[in-house]
Design a protein around this motif. Sequence first.
Motif, PDB file in Angstrom:
ATOM      1  N   LEU A   1       0.808  -1.227   0.000  1.00 36.68           N
ATOM      2  CA  LEU A   1       0.000   0.000   0.000  1.00 36.68           C
ATOM      3  C   LEU A   1       0.838   1.272   0.000  1.00 36.68           C
ATOM      4  O   LEU A   1       0.331   2.335  -0.337  1.00 36.68           O
TER       5      LEU A   1
ATOM      6  N   ILE B   1      -5.151   6.472   0.415  1.00 38.94           N
ATOM      7  CA  ILE B   1      -4.985   5.199  -0.277  1.00 38.94           C
ATOM      8  C   ILE B   1      -6.346   4.851  -0.859  1.00 38.94           C
ATOM      9  O   ILE B   1      -7.311   4.652  -0.114  1.00 38.94           O
ATOM     10  N   ASN B   2      -6.424   4.803  -2.158  1.00 42.39           N
ATOM     11  CA  ASN B   2      -7.734   4.622  -2.772  1.00 42.39           C
ATOM     12  C   ASN B   2      -8.228   3.182  -2.655  1.00 42.39           C
ATOM     13  O   ASN B   2      -7.470   2.261  -2.375  1.00 42.39           O
TER      14      ASN B   2
ATOM     15  N   SER C   1       3.044   2.183  -1.981  1.00 43.00           N
ATOM     16  CA  SER C   1       3.280   2.704  -3.328  1.00 43.00           C
ATOM     17  C   SER C   1       2.102   3.517  -3.858  1.00 43.00           C
ATOM     18  O   SER C   1       2.203   4.123  -4.923  1.00 43.00           O
ATOM     19  N   ALA C   2       0.995   3.528  -3.126  1.00 45.36           N
ATOM     20  CA  ALA C   2      -0.173   4.309  -3.563  1.00 45.36           C
ATOM     21  C   ALA C   2       0.160   5.797  -3.533  1.00 45.36           C
ATOM     22  O   ALA C   2       0.724   6.297  -2.566  1.00 45.36           O
ATOM     23  N   ASN C   3      -0.159   6.483  -4.611  1.00 45.91           N
ATOM     24  CA  ASN C   3       0.113   7.918  -4.709  1.00 45.91           C
ATOM     25  C   ASN C   3      -1.051   8.707  -4.143  1.00 45.91           C
ATOM     26  O   ASN C   3      -2.182   8.242  -4.119  1.00 45.91           O
TER      27      ASN C   3
ATOM     28  N   ALA D   1      -6.521   0.375  -4.700  1.00 39.48           N
ATOM     29  CA  ALA D   1      -5.229  -0.079  -4.181  1.00 39.48           C
ATOM     30  C   ALA D   1      -5.416  -1.082  -3.050  1.00 39.48           C
ATOM     31  O   ALA D   1      -4.690  -2.076  -2.966  1.00 39.48           O
TER      32      ALA D   1
ATOM     33  N   SER E   1      -4.017   6.673   5.798  1.00 37.49           N
ATOM     34  CA  SER E   1      -2.807   6.771   4.983  1.00 37.49           C
ATOM     35  C   SER E   1      -1.579   7.012   5.849  1.00 37.49           C
ATOM     36  O   SER E   1      -0.517   6.413   5.620  1.00 37.49           O
TER      37      SER E   1
END
Length: 114
Positions: A41, A49-50, A43-45, A53, A107
């Motif tokens: 997780l 965190i959507n 790496s989620a931009n 993801a 997040s």
Amino acid sequence: MFFLGRDGMRDLQARAERLSADLASGQWKPNRFDRRALLKLTSANGPVINREAIVTMFDQLYKEHGPGQLNKMTSRLTTLLTDTAAAQDQPSIAALPEGQEALSAVSSLVRSAA
């Protein structure tokens, strides 16, 4: 049980903050199963965190390691991530100020625990 709406988002934020506090105080240490999930997780931009993801992370862990991976994760973390994904199913709820604060708290927890 998780509830949508302002109160549900406040509850989600409080649970993320409690888990973060437990992490900071050493009362909770992510196990290796938790770490696998958290690393996927990170790496989620973006500031949150959507949903996609989170769902992808659970799918990948299941395919890679089987159901034992998910069963051995800390239940508080698993529930928090599942509820975070569910909250985003309702864009009107996730867009509330309470929703954005809750998603940001999750997040922050993920990034600090990974």
